[in-house]
Design an enzyme around this catalytic site. Structure first.
Site, PDB file in Angstrom:
ATOM      1  N   THR A 215       0.047   0.545  -5.277  1.00 31.82           N
ATOM      2  CA  THR A 215       1.003   0.209  -4.215  1.00 31.82           C
ATOM      3  C   THR A 215       2.260  -0.362  -4.863  1.00 31.82           C
ATOM      4  O   THR A 215       2.218  -0.781  -6.023  1.00 31.82           O
ATOM      5  CB  THR A 215       0.413  -0.848  -3.244  1.00 31.82           C
ATOM      6  OG1 THR A 215       1.293  -1.046  -2.147  1.00 31.82           O
ATOM      7  CG2 THR A 215       0.196  -2.192  -3.919  1.00 31.82           C
TER       8      THR A 215
ATOM      9  N   ASN B  66       3.870  -2.425  -2.536  1.00 29.89           N
ATOM     10  CA  ASN B  66       4.060  -3.407  -1.468  1.00 29.89           C
ATOM     11  C   ASN B  66       3.960  -4.837  -2.024  1.00 29.89           C
ATOM     12  O   ASN B  66       2.916  -5.245  -2.542  1.00 29.89           O
ATOM     13  CB  ASN B  66       2.976  -3.145  -0.399  1.00 29.89           C
ATOM     14  CG  ASN B  66       3.063  -4.096   0.766  1.00 29.89           C
ATOM     15  OD1 ASN B  66       3.073  -5.324   0.593  1.00 29.89           O
ATOM     16  ND2 ASN B  66       3.125  -3.546   1.963  1.00 29.89           N
TER      17      ASN B  66
ATOM     18  N   ASP C 252      -7.099   0.366   1.709  1.00 27.95           N
ATOM     19  CA  ASP C 252      -6.714   1.040   2.948  1.00 27.95           C
ATOM     20  C   ASP C 252      -7.243   0.199   4.091  1.00 27.95           C
ATOM     21  O   ASP C 252      -8.337  -0.379   3.988  1.00 27.95           O
ATOM     22  CB  ASP C 252      -7.292   2.455   3.010  1.00 27.95           C
ATOM     23  CG  ASP C 252      -6.581   3.265   4.081  1.00 27.95           C
ATOM     24  OD1 ASP C 252      -5.341   3.363   4.030  1.00 27.95           O
ATOM     25  OD2 ASP C 252      -7.243   3.789   4.997  1.00 27.95           O
ATOM     26  N   SER C 253      -6.472   0.089   5.156  1.00 26.83           N
ATOM     27  CA  SER C 253      -6.877  -0.819   6.224  1.00 26.83           C
ATOM     28  C   SER C 253      -6.393  -0.327   7.570  1.00 26.83           C
ATOM     29  O   SER C 253      -5.569   0.588   7.652  1.00 26.83           O
ATOM     30  CB  SER C 253      -6.304  -2.213   5.951  1.00 26.83           C
ATOM     31  OG  SER C 253      -4.898  -2.143   5.871  1.00 26.83           O
TER      32      SER C 253
ATOM     33  N   GLY D 215       2.691  -5.255  11.888  1.00 22.65           N
ATOM     34  CA  GLY D 215       1.767  -4.345  12.569  1.00 22.65           C
ATOM     35  C   GLY D 215       1.200  -4.933  13.860  1.00 22.65           C
ATOM     36  O   GLY D 215       1.947  -5.370  14.744  1.00 22.65           O
TER      37      GLY D 215
ATOM     38  N   ASP E 277      -0.502  -7.673  14.316  1.00 19.45           N
ATOM     39  CA  ASP E 277      -0.751  -9.121  14.300  1.00 19.45           C
ATOM     40  C   ASP E 277      -0.441  -9.818  15.632  1.00 19.45           C
ATOM     41  O   ASP E 277      -1.209 -10.687  16.057  1.00 19.45           O
ATOM     42  CB  ASP E 277       0.038  -9.793  13.166  1.00 19.45           C
ATOM     43  CG  ASP E 277      -0.602  -9.565  11.803  1.00 19.45           C
ATOM     44  OD1 ASP E 277      -1.749  -9.111  11.753  1.00 19.45           O
ATOM     45  OD2 ASP E 277       0.069  -9.843  10.788  1.00 19.45           O
TER      46      ASP E 277
ATOM     47  N   LYS F 105      -3.701 -16.925   7.385  1.00 13.46           N
ATOM     48  CA  LYS F 105      -4.155 -15.545   7.609  1.00 13.46           C
ATOM     49  C   LYS F 105      -4.972 -15.043   6.418  1.00 13.46           C
ATOM     50  O   LYS F 105      -6.015 -14.416   6.598  1.00 13.46           O
ATOM     51  CB  LYS F 105      -2.956 -14.624   7.892  1.00 13.46           C
ATOM     52  CG  LYS F 105      -3.382 -13.178   8.137  1.00 13.46           C
ATOM     53  CD  LYS F 105      -2.246 -12.236   8.462  1.00 13.46           C
ATOM     54  CE  LYS F 105      -2.721 -10.791   8.298  1.00 13.46           C
ATOM     55  NZ  LYS F 105      -1.681  -9.802   8.489  1.00 13.46           N
TER      56      LYS F 105
ATOM     57  N   HIS G 151      -9.117  -9.506   6.743  1.00  6.26           N
ATOM     58  CA  HIS G 151      -9.914  -8.409   6.197  1.00  6.26           C
ATOM     59  C   HIS G 151      -9.548  -8.138   4.738  1.00  6.26           C
ATOM     60  O   HIS G 151     -10.403  -7.925   3.893  1.00  6.26           O
ATOM     61  CB  HIS G 151      -9.694  -7.170   7.069  1.00  6.26           C
ATOM     62  CG  HIS G 151      -8.244  -6.875   7.364  1.00  6.26           C
ATOM     63  ND1 HIS G 151      -7.361  -7.836   7.808  1.00  6.26           N
ATOM     64  CD2 HIS G 151      -7.503  -5.741   7.242  1.00  6.26           C
ATOM     65  CE1 HIS G 151      -6.161  -7.305   7.967  1.00  6.26           C
ATOM     66  NE2 HIS G 151      -6.220  -6.034   7.620  1.00  6.26           N
TER      67      HIS G 151
HETATM   68  P1  IMP Z   1      -2.235   0.250   5.162  1.00  5.08           P
HETATM   69  O1  IMP Z   1      -3.643   0.083   4.724  1.00  5.08           O
HETATM   70  O2  IMP Z   1      -1.313  -0.713   4.478  1.00  5.08           O
HETATM   71  O3  IMP Z   1      -1.782   1.670   5.102  1.00  5.08           O
HETATM   72  O4  IMP Z   1      -2.174  -0.202   6.694  1.00  5.08           O
HETATM   73  C1  IMP Z   1      -2.517   0.641   7.765  1.00  5.08           C
HETATM   74  C2  IMP Z   1      -1.970   0.118   9.076  1.00  5.08           C
HETATM   75  O5  IMP Z   1      -2.941  -0.732   9.671  1.00  5.08           O
HETATM   76  C3  IMP Z   1      -0.702  -0.704   9.001  1.00  5.08           C
HETATM   77  O6  IMP Z   1       0.443   0.098   9.084  1.00  5.08           O
HETATM   78  C4  IMP Z   1      -0.822  -1.586  10.220  1.00  5.08           C
HETATM   79  O7  IMP Z   1      -0.390  -0.893  11.361  1.00  5.08           O
HETATM   80  C5  IMP Z   1      -2.317  -1.810  10.330  1.00  5.08           C
HETATM   81  N1  IMP Z   1      -2.709  -3.045   9.646  1.00  5.08           N
HETATM   82  C6  IMP Z   1      -3.436  -3.159   8.484  1.00  5.08           C
HETATM   83  N2  IMP Z   1      -3.607  -4.450   8.139  1.00  5.08           N
HETATM   84  C7  IMP Z   1      -2.959  -5.169   9.097  1.00  5.08           C
HETATM   85  C8  IMP Z   1      -2.760  -6.579   9.271  1.00  5.08           C
HETATM   86  O8  IMP Z   1      -3.188  -7.443   8.486  1.00  5.08           O
HETATM   87  N3  IMP Z   1      -2.054  -6.932  10.357  1.00  5.08           N
HETATM   88  C9  IMP Z   1      -1.533  -6.040  11.245  1.00  5.08           C
HETATM   89  N4  IMP Z   1      -1.677  -4.736  11.122  1.00  5.08           N
HETATM   90  C10 IMP Z   1      -2.391  -4.288  10.044  1.00  5.08           C
END
Ligand code: IMP
Length: 193
Positions: A9, A11, A71-72, A150, A152, A170, A175
């Site tokens: 990443t 990020n 991934d989340s 996102g 939250d 947080k 997660h």
């Molecule tokens: P990624 O794993 O960074 O691609 O996240 C996938 C998407 O899941 C994000 O764009 C958010 O929309 C949502 N998401 C994942 N983790 C969080 C969080 O901690 N807070 C809010 N939204 C989340």
């Protein structure tokens, strides 16, 4: 002995969190850019684990150093686990909360349970491992708070939404924090501590 790994990443928040949690092991975490890999593979898996492995493998195949990727997403029980792996694509950025509240407007309070889920994949020359973390809560009826990103502002953990918590609060319950703490244990054992 693992003393350096690459996170698939660029990020800054994800990198900071991984660096903080792994620092006590003396492990340096490089971004994929710092490691000289700028890949953006298609995240076409149907589970968080599949997508985490796709991202980690793309970078590992370029750098040949221990690599992690996460991934989340948000899984809402009343929506059969949606938006799940499609969380980032559920609505245009900034409109995901409004869309979710609208989709859930007729779902009563006691049926609004949900979980943020995260899988971290770790790859090195010995193979692939995945670790999961979960944060259970429920979806409120309105957006509250300005921190985070996102979903939250609509995700309630106890009385507060995640957007009403500080970053440290947080991280303790998130997660991603939970999955990173599993990774910490895994690497600690790998390094023979
Ligand atoms: P990624 O794993 O960074 O691609 O996240 C996938 C998407 O899941 C994000 O764009 C958010 O929309 C949502 N998401 C994942 N983790 C969080 C969080 O901690 N807070 C809010 N939204 C989340």
């Amino acid at each position: 002995m693992i003393n350096k790994l690459v996170m698939a990443t660029n990020n800054a928040n994800k990198l900071r969190e991984a660096r903080e949690i792994l620092a006590p092991l003396g492990i340096e975490v490089l971004s994929q850019r710092e490691a000289g890999a700028d890949c953006e593979p298609d995240e076409n898996g149907v589970t968080f684990a599949e997508n985490a492995v796709i991202k980690a493998k793309a970078v590992y195949d370029t750098v040949h150093m221990p690599t992690i990727a996460d991934d989340s997403g948000l899984c809402v029980d009343a929506l059969d686990g949606r938006p799940g792996v499609y969380s980032a694509r559920y609505a245009p950025k900034g409109q995901e909360c409004a869309k979710l509240l609208d989709e859930m407007k007729d779902i009563p309070d006691d049926e609004r349970s949900a979980a943020f889920c995260c899988t971290i994949a770790y790859i090195d020359e010995n193979g692939t491992h995945t670790m999961n973390g979960e944060c259970r809560g429920k979806i409120g009826f309105e957006q509250r708070g300005t921190n985070g990103f996102g979903y939250d502002p609509v995700f309630l953990y106890g009385e507060k939404t995640l957007a009403e918590m500080s970053a440290d609060e947080k991280n303790d319950i998130s997660h991603r924090g939970a999955a990173l703490r599993c990774l910490y244990q895994f690497l600690k054992e790998r390094n023979g501590d």
